[in-house]
Scaffold this motif. Structure first.
Motif, mmCIF file in Angstrom:
data_model
loop_
_atom_site.group_PDB
_atom_site.id
_atom_site.type_symbol
_atom_site.label_atom_id
_atom_site.label_comp_id
_atom_site.label_asym_id
_atom_site.label_seq_id
_atom_site.Cartn_x
_atom_site.Cartn_y
_atom_site.Cartn_z
ATOM 1 N N THR A 81 0.843 -1.193 0.000
ATOM 2 C CA THR A 81 0.000 0.000 0.000
ATOM 3 C C THR A 81 0.881 1.247 0.000
ATOM 4 O O THR A 81 2.100 1.165 -0.198
ATOM 5 N N ASP A 82 0.278 2.394 0.222
ATOM 6 C CA ASP A 82 1.027 3.651 0.265
ATOM 7 C C ASP A 82 1.582 3.886 1.658
ATOM 8 O O ASP A 82 0.964 3.508 2.660
ATOM 9 N N ALA A 83 2.733 4.548 1.698
ATOM 10 C CA ALA A 83 3.293 4.942 2.993
ATOM 11 C C ALA A 83 2.405 6.005 3.629
ATOM 12 O O ALA A 83 1.609 6.675 2.964
ATOM 13 N N LYS A 91 -4.060 7.770 1.407
ATOM 14 C CA LYS A 91 -5.379 8.384 1.519
ATOM 15 C C LYS A 91 -6.353 7.337 2.043
ATOM 16 O O LYS A 91 -6.136 6.135 1.873
ATOM 17 N N PRO A 92 -7.434 7.760 2.702
ATOM 18 C CA PRO A 92 -8.430 6.790 3.191
ATOM 19 C C PRO A 92 -8.973 5.939 2.048
ATOM 20 O O PRO A 92 -9.170 6.434 0.937
ATOM 21 N N ALA A 93 -9.173 4.668 2.316
ATOM 22 C CA ALA A 93 -9.699 3.760 1.290
ATOM 23 C C ALA A 93 -11.075 4.218 0.849
ATOM 24 O O ALA A 93 -11.958 4.476 1.673
ATOM 25 N N SER A 94 -11.267 4.330 -0.459
ATOM 26 C CA SER A 94 -12.557 4.791 -0.991
ATOM 27 C C SER A 94 -13.370 3.655 -1.583
ATOM 28 O O SER A 94 -14.605 3.673 -1.538
ATOM 29 N N ALA A 95 -12.702 2.643 -2.146
ATOM 30 C CA ALA A 95 -13.421 1.516 -2.752
ATOM 31 C C ALA A 95 -13.867 0.534 -1.680
ATOM 32 O O ALA A 95 -13.157 0.289 -0.706
ATOM 33 N N GLU A 96 -15.046 -0.049 -1.860
ATOM 34 C CA GLU A 96 -15.585 -1.008 -0.904
ATOM 35 C C GLU A 96 -14.653 -2.216 -0.760
ATOM 36 O O GLU A 96 -14.459 -2.730 0.345
ATOM 37 N N ARG A 97 -14.059 -2.658 -1.858
ATOM 38 C CA ARG A 97 -13.131 -3.790 -1.800
ATOM 39 C C ARG A 97 -11.962 -3.481 -0.860
ATOM 40 O O ARG A 97 -11.552 -4.334 -0.068
ATOM 41 N N ASP A 98 -11.421 -2.274 -0.976
ATOM 42 C CA ASP A 98 -10.271 -1.908 -0.141
ATOM 43 C C ASP A 98 -10.653 -1.786 1.331
ATOM 44 O O ASP A 98 -9.874 -2.154 2.217
ATOM 45 N N ARG A 99 -11.831 -1.279 1.583
ATOM 46 C CA ARG A 99 -12.286 -1.175 2.979
ATOM 47 C C ARG A 99 -12.455 -2.560 3.585
ATOM 48 O O ARG A 99 -12.137 -2.780 4.769
ATOM 49 N N ALA A 128 -0.151 -7.558 12.461
ATOM 50 C CA ALA A 128 1.028 -7.156 11.690
ATOM 51 C C ALA A 128 2.287 -7.645 12.400
ATOM 52 O O ALA A 128 2.504 -7.357 13.578
ATOM 53 N N VAL A 129 3.124 -8.415 11.675
ATOM 54 C CA VAL A 129 4.340 -8.964 12.278
ATOM 55 C C VAL A 129 5.607 -8.366 11.667
ATOM 56 O O VAL A 129 6.701 -8.551 12.201
ATOM 57 N N ALA A 130 5.474 -7.663 10.549
ATOM 58 C CA ALA A 130 6.620 -6.993 9.923
ATOM 59 C C ALA A 130 6.093 -5.836 9.087
ATOM 60 O O ALA A 130 5.008 -5.925 8.492
ATOM 61 N N ASP A 131 6.855 -4.768 9.062
ATOM 62 C CA ASP A 131 6.382 -3.576 8.348
ATOM 63 C C ASP A 131 7.586 -2.770 7.860
ATOM 64 O O ASP A 131 8.523 -2.521 8.627
ATOM 65 N N LYS A 132 7.571 -2.380 6.587
ATOM 66 C CA LYS A 132 8.617 -1.535 6.026
ATOM 67 C C LYS A 132 7.990 -0.428 5.189
ATOM 68 O O LYS A 132 7.051 -0.672 4.423
ATOM 69 N N GLN A 133 8.503 0.788 5.356
ATOM 70 C CA GLN A 133 8.077 1.921 4.542
ATOM 71 C C GLN A 133 9.307 2.529 3.891
ATOM 72 O O GLN A 133 10.296 2.818 4.566
ATOM 73 N N ILE A 134 9.237 2.682 2.585
ATOM 74 C CA ILE A 134 10.357 3.270 1.855
ATOM 75 C C ILE A 134 9.833 3.996 0.619
ATOM 76 O O ILE A 134 9.022 3.459 -0.124
ATOM 77 N N ARG A 135 10.251 5.242 0.478
ATOM 78 C CA ARG A 135 9.970 6.031 -0.724
ATOM 79 C C ARG A 135 8.514 5.982 -1.160
ATOM 80 O O ARG A 135 8.190 5.714 -2.313
#
Length: 480
Positions: free
Chosen positions: A436-438, A443-451, A463-470
């Motif tokens: 997903t986006d960092a 932005k808040p999920a707008s599509a029903e599928r994403d929600r 959540a057991v691992a998480d990385k954010q880059i660029r």
């Protein structure tokens, strides 16, 4: 006795220096540390499809970029996909544009004005950004530069009748790359009004322009049916006018320095309309439908560079009688000062952080964090571009939300299953990897599928691992 000074014919052409200068600026840091952002990812993944699959996709989405996608498809077939092949066409196109500006400036205002215009073009911040962009905007700028040079040649009486055919063909190709480039025709019409050519010149220009517009009409008509693609562009606001106002002020100073006179072809008569009219026209269009993005009228920077060249050329002419030696260093000194002043920005534009995200960096994280047999989800679905650009990084992962692939569906991101089907598939998984986006760009999920995806992950997984880059985020979830 042999002369020690080279004859004019033996000297290299004046346009060669700005061409090589812009080429060097483009090749400098071309890979941006091996990063590709979301807009370029669209080019990358579509260009690797078959010609039939690209044609299928254009019936549903992105028809406005169809010619560019086919062009890049052929390059990828010949040379293979890489950041160099992705961006080099833009570098070469901007170098061609700089060369055209040099020729125009030299003809209309002298050698120093031409050199200054060609050298200044590659230093403009907007040009430096799109100089290394795997999208069609640099190619459009080159096409407009070529068509403008052809028009100037014809107005000077140098061109042959076939030049009008070349002019119309160039305008048409630009329109097929981005039909908003047709706004350049308004600038060319203003140049004709100022230069006051013979009536037959008007007639030939009208025929060539009308033929180009007629050729582009089918694309315009079809793309209007895909206007939902630009629904994300924000409405016009007053603060968005600051940039164009500053550019017009700078260009206006160059136009005044050129001392234009009605009835005479000059740099101001060519450059000022090319800078101002596309900006003003797009502002007007955006009052009806928001479309104001600088990349759509990147070619207006051609006018700004011409006017900067005219200003510096005028300064050289004023200084030459009193300071003949010093005047010849005025343009080089101005370029050196500009390079030094813009160096921090130039470095920034060649870093991965200059773009909103980095698809390849996220794919590397997936490669490190995945476990074969696991599942992967994308929120929003457009983040599937990470997988489409780097499919090997996702080997062993099942895309459990995808119902129909992008190729088969003729779309950029594929067609996903219904929310209920996605929920049921998620509940059969032990481990899910989410792309997903960092946080700073999400932005808040707008599509029903994403929600639904996010709700099930929050309720039934940890959540057991998480990385954010660029600008991208990769999170591994395991069932409670």
């Amino acid at each position: 006795m042999t002369s020690r000074t080279a004859s004019p014919r033996s000297r290299p052409p004046v346009w060669l220096l700005p061409f090589l200068w812009t080429l060097a600026l483009g090749l400098w840091g071309l890979s941006r540390q091996h990063s590709v952002w979301r807009d370029e990812a669209a080019t990358w993944q579509v260009a690797q499809r078959s010609a039939a699959d690209i044609w299928h996709m254009l019936g549903n989405v992105d028809v406005v970029h169809g010619l560019y996608y086919f062009f890049m498809h052929e390059l990828f077939v010949c040379f293979g996909p890489s950041t160099t092949v992705l961006r080099l066409p833009s570098v070469l196109a901007m170098a061609v544009a700089a060369a055209c500006l040099t020729v125009i400036g030299r003809r209309l205002a002298g050698i120093w004005a031409g050199l200054a215009a060609g050298l200044a073009f590659g230093l403009l911040p907007a040009v430096q950004f799109y100089l290394q962009e795997g999208r069609p905007y640099a190619l459009v700028a080159a096409g407009v530069a070529i068509s403008t040079l052809l028009l100037v040649t014809l107005l000077e009486g140098r061109g042959r009748p076939m030049c009008w055919a070349a002019y119309g063909a160039t305008v048409l190709v630009c329109a097929l790359l981005n039909w908003l480039s047709l706004l350049a025709l308004a600038a060319h019409a203003a140049t004709l009004l100022w230069a006051r050519p013979q009536r037959r010149m008007w007639g030939r220009w009208a025929v060539a322009s009308a033929a180009a517009m007629a050729g582009a009409l089918p694309l315009i008509w079809i793309s209007r049916g895909q206007s939902g693609q630009v629904s994300w562009i924000p409405p016009l606001t007053w603060h968005m006018m600051i940039g164009p106002a500053v550019l017009l002020a700078i260009g206006g100073l160059g136009a005044v320095a050129d001392r234009p006179r009605s009835g005479r072809l000059s740099v101001a008569a060519v450059g000022l309309p090319l800078l101002a009219l596309p900006q003003i026209s797009l502002i007007g269009i955006s009052l009806v439908q928001p479309l104001f993005l600088d990349r759509y009228i990147l070619f207006s920077m051609l006018g700004l560079a011409l006017l900067i060249g005219a200003g510096l050329g005028a300064a050289v002419r004023v200084a030459a009688p009193r300071f003949p030696r010093a005047s010849s260093w005025l343009v080089p000194a101005a370029v050196i000062i500009a390079v030094a002043a813009l160096l921090p920005q130039s470095l920034a534009k060649r870093s991965p952080e200059s773009r909103v995200d980095d698809v390849l960096a996220a794919a590397e994280d997936v490669q490190q964090m995945k476990q074969n047999g696991g599942a992967v989800l994308f929120v929003p679905a457009a983040r599937r571009d990470t997988k489409l650009v780097s499919p090997n990084a996702f080997s062993g992962l099942r895309d459990i939300a995808l119902a129909t692939s992008p190729d088969a569906s003729g779309t950029l991101k594929g067609v996903e299953a219904t929310p209920d089907q996605i929920r049921a598939s998620m509940r059969t998984q032990h481990r899910i990897l989410l792309v997903t986006d960092a946080g700073k760009v999400s932005k808040p999920a707008s599509a029903e599928r994403d929600r639904v995806k996010l709700a099930v992950l929050k309720k039934e997984f940890t959540a057991v691992a998480d990385k954010q880059i660029r600008g991208r985020r990769v999170t591994v979830y395991e069932r409670h």
